[in-house]
Each structure stands twice: as C-alpha cells, then as structure tokens.
Design a protein around this motif. Structure first.
Motif, PDB file in Angstrom:
ATOM      1  N   GLY A 101       2.488   1.601  -3.523  1.00  0.00           N
ATOM      2  CA  GLY A 101       1.519   2.043  -4.517  1.00  0.00           C
ATOM      3  C   GLY A 101       1.130   3.497  -4.352  1.00  0.00           C
ATOM      4  O   GLY A 101       0.963   4.231  -5.334  1.00  0.00           O
ATOM      5  N   SER A 102       0.978   3.932  -3.105  1.00  0.00           N
ATOM      6  CA  SER A 102       0.595   5.322  -2.838  1.00  0.00           C
ATOM      7  C   SER A 102       1.737   6.283  -3.141  1.00  0.00           C
ATOM      8  O   SER A 102       1.537   7.360  -3.715  1.00  0.00           O
ATOM      9  CB  SER A 102       0.152   5.471  -1.380  1.00  0.00           C
ATOM     10  OG  SER A 102      -0.972   4.656  -1.118  1.00  0.00           O
TER      11      SER A 102
ATOM     12  N   ALA B 247      -8.099  -0.507  -2.002  1.00  0.00           N
ATOM     13  CA  ALA B 247      -7.281  -1.720  -2.083  1.00  0.00           C
ATOM     14  C   ALA B 247      -7.250  -2.437  -0.740  1.00  0.00           C
ATOM     15  O   ALA B 247      -7.335  -3.671  -0.673  1.00  0.00           O
ATOM     16  CB  ALA B 247      -5.862  -1.365  -2.537  1.00  0.00           C
ATOM     17  N   TYR B 248      -7.138  -1.674   0.353  1.00  0.00           N
ATOM     18  CA  TYR B 248      -7.122  -2.288   1.684  1.00  0.00           C
ATOM     19  C   TYR B 248      -8.478  -2.923   2.021  1.00  0.00           C
ATOM     20  O   TYR B 248      -8.532  -4.024   2.587  1.00  0.00           O
ATOM     21  CB  TYR B 248      -6.759  -1.241   2.736  1.00  0.00           C
ATOM     22  CG  TYR B 248      -6.703  -1.808   4.133  1.00  0.00           C
ATOM     23  CD1 TYR B 248      -5.663  -2.643   4.519  1.00  0.00           C
ATOM     24  CD2 TYR B 248      -7.701  -1.523   5.056  1.00  0.00           C
ATOM     25  CE1 TYR B 248      -5.612  -3.181   5.797  1.00  0.00           C
ATOM     26  CE2 TYR B 248      -7.657  -2.055   6.338  1.00  0.00           C
ATOM     27  CZ  TYR B 248      -6.618  -2.889   6.705  1.00  0.00           C
ATOM     28  OH  TYR B 248      -6.579  -3.420   7.965  1.00  0.00           O
TER      29      TYR B 248
ATOM     30  N   LEU C   6      -4.674  -1.863  -6.812  1.00  0.00           N
ATOM     31  CA  LEU C   6      -3.766  -0.747  -6.529  1.00  0.00           C
ATOM     32  C   LEU C   6      -2.846  -0.450  -7.703  1.00  0.00           C
ATOM     33  O   LEU C   6      -2.524   0.709  -7.978  1.00  0.00           O
ATOM     34  CB  LEU C   6      -2.937  -1.060  -5.281  1.00  0.00           C
ATOM     35  CG  LEU C   6      -2.101   0.077  -4.717  1.00  0.00           C
ATOM     36  CD1 LEU C   6      -2.998   1.197  -4.218  1.00  0.00           C
ATOM     37  CD2 LEU C   6      -1.218  -0.420  -3.582  1.00  0.00           C
TER      38      LEU C   6
ATOM     39  N   LEU D 182       0.828  -1.204   0.000  1.00  0.00           N
ATOM     40  CA  LEU D 182       0.000   0.000   0.000  1.00  0.00           C
ATOM     41  C   LEU D 182       0.866   1.258   0.000  1.00  0.00           C
ATOM     42  O   LEU D 182       0.572   2.226  -0.711  1.00  0.00           O
ATOM     43  CB  LEU D 182      -0.925  -0.006   1.219  1.00  0.00           C
ATOM     44  CG  LEU D 182      -2.074  -1.018   1.204  1.00  0.00           C
ATOM     45  CD1 LEU D 182      -2.754  -1.073   2.560  1.00  0.00           C
ATOM     46  CD2 LEU D 182      -3.074  -0.684   0.119  1.00  0.00           C
TER      47      LEU D 182
ATOM     48  N   ASP E 105      -7.498   5.371  -3.504  1.00  0.00           N
ATOM     49  CA  ASP E 105      -7.027   4.146  -4.167  1.00  0.00           C
ATOM     50  C   ASP E 105      -6.483   3.163  -3.136  1.00  0.00           C
ATOM     51  O   ASP E 105      -6.782   1.963  -3.174  1.00  0.00           O
ATOM     52  CB  ASP E 105      -5.913   4.484  -5.168  1.00  0.00           C
ATOM     53  CG  ASP E 105      -6.424   5.187  -6.423  1.00  0.00           C
ATOM     54  OD1 ASP E 105      -7.639   5.122  -6.682  1.00  0.00           O
ATOM     55  OD2 ASP E 105      -5.600   5.793  -7.126  1.00  0.00           O
ATOM     56  N   GLY E 106      -5.668   3.668  -2.211  1.00  0.00           N
ATOM     57  CA  GLY E 106      -5.096   2.803  -1.178  1.00  0.00           C
ATOM     58  C   GLY E 106      -6.145   2.263  -0.230  1.00  0.00           C
ATOM     59  O   GLY E 106      -6.100   1.089   0.156  1.00  0.00           O
TER      60      GLY E 106
END
Length: 409
Positions: free
Chosen positions: A5-6, A88-89, A112, A2, A84-85
């Motif tokens: 990706g962020s 995904a979580y 992600l 995460l 987005d994060g």
C-alpha cells in the motif's frame, strides 16, 4: 500489505502534481522552516499552528539536499503517505484485541486501500492523513486508559489544526466518567507541557499571546456558511455564502454554533449511557460527522478522520451497521475531495448534482449514525457480524497462533 500500500503511493506520488496551490504553499513553508525554524512565523505569514511545521522543517532540510532537490513534491506528500500506513497498522493492532485475525486484516486493508484516503494524501498532497493518525492514536490510547499520553496527542492535534478542538470533548467525557481528580490533573499537566514544548521554539521575539492571535486569524479567514464542504448548508445552496447571512431566525454562524452545542451534548449523553471508554471512538465519530454536516466554516476535507473513526467504532461496538457507515462516509469523503480537486472552478464548487447528492448523503449518514449509536448505548441493541464457522481441526487456521492476546467481548 502495508509495504504494498505504501509503495503504490510512493510510485504514484511523483506523477500526480497534487493541488497546485497547496503543494506550492507547503514547499514555501518547508523552505522557510528549514532556513529558520524559530523565525518561521516572524518571517512568514503561515496560518498553520506549530505542530506540523516541525514535519515541514524536516521536509525542507531533505529537499535542500542536491540529491533530493528534484523530488520536492513527493517529499511534501511523504509524511501523509507514511501516516496512512501507520494508521492502518494501528487499526490492525486495535482490531486484533476484539475481532478475528481475518477481520483485523480486512479493517486495515479497508483503510489503506480506501480511495478516500488515497486521493487525499497521494493525489491532493494534503496533510489530513497525518492529522488523522494523531487523532486515531489519541482515541485508541484513551480507550486503553492511557490518559496522559492521550492528552499529549489530543494537544498535538489541536496544535496542528484548529479543528482538533472538535475532538477535545471526548477527553473531557472520559475524565468526567472516571470521576478522578488525579486523572484531571494528569491530563492538564500533560496538555500544558506538550503545548509549551511545541510552542516555545517559535515564541522568541513574539508577543505573549501570539499563538492566540494566530488561531483567531486562522478561524476568521473563512467567514462562510460552507467552504466547499458538501454538508447541510451546501445542500441549501449556501456554499461560500457569508456566514452572517440570515437563515430563518438566525445567521448561518449562529445556527452552526447551536448545532455544535447540541451535537456535543448528544455525544456526551451517549457516552454517559454507554458507561465505558469503548464509546470514545463512537463519540469522536459523532462529533466530527455532526460538526462537519451542520456547522459553518467547514472545508471539504474536515470529514476525513471519519474514515478511520468509523472503523474504530465498529471494532469497539461490533455492530455491522457501523461498518456500512464506514463505507458510506468513505464514499462521501471521496466524492467531496475528488470533486473539489478536479471539478471545482476557481476554487469554489457551484451547485451541481454531485454537491446535492453528497450533501444529502452526509445528512442522512449522520442521522443514521445517531440512530445506530442510540440503539447501542441506550437500547442495548446491536447487529453483530455473523459468527464465522469453526475451521477444521487440521487446518492452518486452527494451528496458527497469533502473537497477541485477544480481549473478550
């Protein structure tokens, strides 16, 4: 994962200018909201409902600080990047109840690192990621029996974008399935309280029906068969064609309304035959994919939530065809978004091979999606992912204990 990706998004955001019209419009709205939140609609001409204006208010306040004033574009993109994060979580935690740790991680990574997701939030600078986070959380709560909180988020989604209305039938389907008057009352109260809290600060000095007038204005701004959405009407060459134009016996607008009714009824039938809240994500996916593909007035980004909803449907129903459809919808979303962002001239897409191919794929994907969900709900047939081989007794996997309980099939 995460964090990586962020941070990739945060690193790229300042170097990619985004869609110039949308970015500048969001900057203007953020500055206006920061100056006077209650007077936002009185002093401006925004066509956005109130929910996201609170986010823009925070962005506007941050952008007004001398130390952050030169980072206004990344700050406009930041809420969607963070969303987005979060999505995904949410997918990871949801998947962990039904599938293996490895598959849970794969689902989160697939979202992600999805180019369709990246191009929307980080490249374009749009807010569909934030909207999708709300819709995904609402559907997840509904699938876990949290009617009240789910109603709050469904209402917040409608109060962020008018297309949030597309997902409201899913809440209705579940309430009908429960056959509980208490659940109806709970959902109604939660929705009314949420709407009142969100709308009230903007209502000072406004007419009592100002919010209704705002939605009517927004829905009437694009009276076209398609607004750069690569769908059935664009496939017929009707992109930016007036929705009052005739197609066989009816106008494009009338055909769109007919398709909406048919798709909603089909989704309800699937939900009834499925007989479980496990079909909430599948019903939401059917609704957005069907309405985007066959209704009028659709924009290029309205299919975006399908990237998350298709993964949720796969997790719930464990049919590998839904995972392939997730890849297909993601490709279609990316092609449509990328082409409009970088290939369209004067804001409109001319009839071209990318438009033809993507529009055709969206039609095919929806028909195939309807077949897959029909197979699962009506015929009771699924194509599951092949079971993984058991790890050796002394392997790390055999001894690694997850900090949550999985729910059986």
């Amino acid at each position: 994962m995460l964090a990586a990706g962020s941070l990739i998004r945060v690193a790229a955001a300042p170097w990619i200018p985004g869609h110039p019209f949308d970015i500048n419009l969001f900057k203007s709205w953020a500055a206006s909201a920061a100056k006077s939140l209650s007077g936002f609609y009185l002093n401006g001409s925004s066509d956005y409902p109130p929910s996201y204006i609170y986010v823009l208010y925070i962005v506007g306040k941050l952008s007004s600080l001398p130390a952050l004033s030169s980072y206004s574009t990344p700050l406009i993109k930041l809420p969607s990047i963070l969303a987005d994060g979060v999505t995904a979580y949410l997918l990871y935690r949801f998947a962990a109840k039904y599938v293996s740790f490895e598959m849970s991680l794969f689902v989160a990574a697939f979202y992600l690192l999805n180019p369709a997701v990246l191009v929307n939030s980080t490249f374009w600078g749009q807010v569909d990621s934030f909207f999708t986070m709300i819709v995904a959380a609402a559907v997840l709560l509904l699938a876990n029996g949290r009617i009240g909180l789910s109603s709050v988020l469904f209402t917040a989604a409608v109060l962020m974008k008018p297309q949030g209305i597309i997902y409201l039938p899913v809440l209705f389907f579940e309430l009908v399935r429960r056959r509980s008057f208490k659940s109806f009352v709970q959902a109604g109260i939660a929705a009314l309280v949420t709407a009142a809290v969100v709308i009230a600060p903007f209502s000072l000095g406004q007419s009592p029906l100002w919010i209704v007038q705002l939605y009517a204005k927004t829905l009437g701004e694009y009276p076209y068969a398609s607004v750069n959405a690569f769908n059935f009407f664009s496939l017929l060459g009707a992109n930016y064609k007036a929705d009052s134009s005739a197609l066989l016996f009816f106008s494009y607008h009338t055909w769109g309304m007919i398709f909406i009714v048919l798709i909603t009824l089909f989704s309800w039938w699937i939900y009834i035959k499925g007989g479980s809240d496990r079909f909430a994500s599948a019903a939401a996916l059917l609704l957005i994919a069907g309405v985007f593909t066959f209704s009028s007035g659709m924009h290029e980004r309205y299919l975006f939530p399908a990237a998350a909803l298709s993964l949720m449907a796969f997790i719930n129903l464990k049919d590998q065809r839904l995972l392939w459809l997730s890849a297909g919808f993601s490709a279609a979303i990316f092609m449509n978004t990328y082409f409009i962002l970088y290939g369209a001239t004067n804001g409109g897409a001319s009839y071209s091979f990318p438009l033809f191919l993507t529009s055709l794929l969206n039609v095919v994907f929806f028909i195939y999606l309807a077949k897959v969900i029909w197979d699962i709900a009506i015929r009771g047939k699924t194509k599951p992912i092949e079971p993984e081989p058991k790890p050796a007794a002394d392997s790390f996997s055999a001894n690694f204990q997850l900090p949550f309980k999985r729910r059986s099939g």
